[in-house]
Design an enzyme around this catalytic site. Sequence first.
Site: not given
Length: 237
Positions: A93, A111, A119, A141, A180, A204-205
């Site tokens: 992500q 993402h 463009c 362009c 998360s 994960n933490l």
Amino acid sequence: MMRIFVLTGAGISAESGLGTFRGKPGDGLWAKFDPMKLATPEAFAADPGAVHAFYNARRNNLLTTKPNPAHVALARLETELAKRGDKLFLVTQNIDNLHERAGSRRVIHMHGELLKARCTQCQAVVSWHDDLETTSVCPRCEQISALRPHVVWFGEMPFEMDMISDALSISDLFVAIGTSGSVYPAAGFVAQARAAGIRTCEINLDASDNADLFDDQRYGPASEAVPVWVEEVLLSA
Ligand code: OAD
């Protein structure tokens, strides 16, 4: 053949010095900045200069950071699995390029990517390391003022969803690292994996929003927990 599907989020890059979006109350990028004013198509239409300034700051910050042992371990996992005929499918992500800089060869950026511009006139996606301005010119362009960051904003569809869904459905193990579990569709991958009978693991933490959907949980900083997990996978038959 064993297929491992890894989904990464901002937590894997935290120890490289890139902020996460959410953390303890009052912590994280979205506690300091309003995503609705900076990360939506409507925000860009209303004030493109402010949106460019936000992403320019993040791009400049990215250029001063480097991958950490978690990124390096995933690059090693890709190489070593390939050697024994197994496969890693890495979806992030994150819009940073730390996986690539650590040596990962195939990374799906669902993402988008901070170091690319798109463009809005000709749809060209171009490499972009400088600041983006409202007066920037599309190298393809030559239209003025048509470039936007090649990132996915709230309200937009992430990239490569069909390919991701197909890869997930044929995986043997789903692992979420440093996310998360609060932004869909990525947050829904664990439920999709479970429904398909695929084993699930979270690194994960601390416990994510979806923690109870994972068969295994490993809590600790990614720079320590990911290399340990990778070693275990590579030692297993
Ligand atoms: P979040 O900021 O929502 O979550 C980061 C997670 O990483 C949290 O669960 C932290 O506990 C964990 N974490 C923090 N430091 C860590 C460390 N050193 N080691 C391991 N874990 C650690 O980030 P994402 O889940 O990636 O989307 O956020 C998802 C999406 O929301 C982003 O891609 C972005 C954001 O809005 C868009 O901009 C469209």
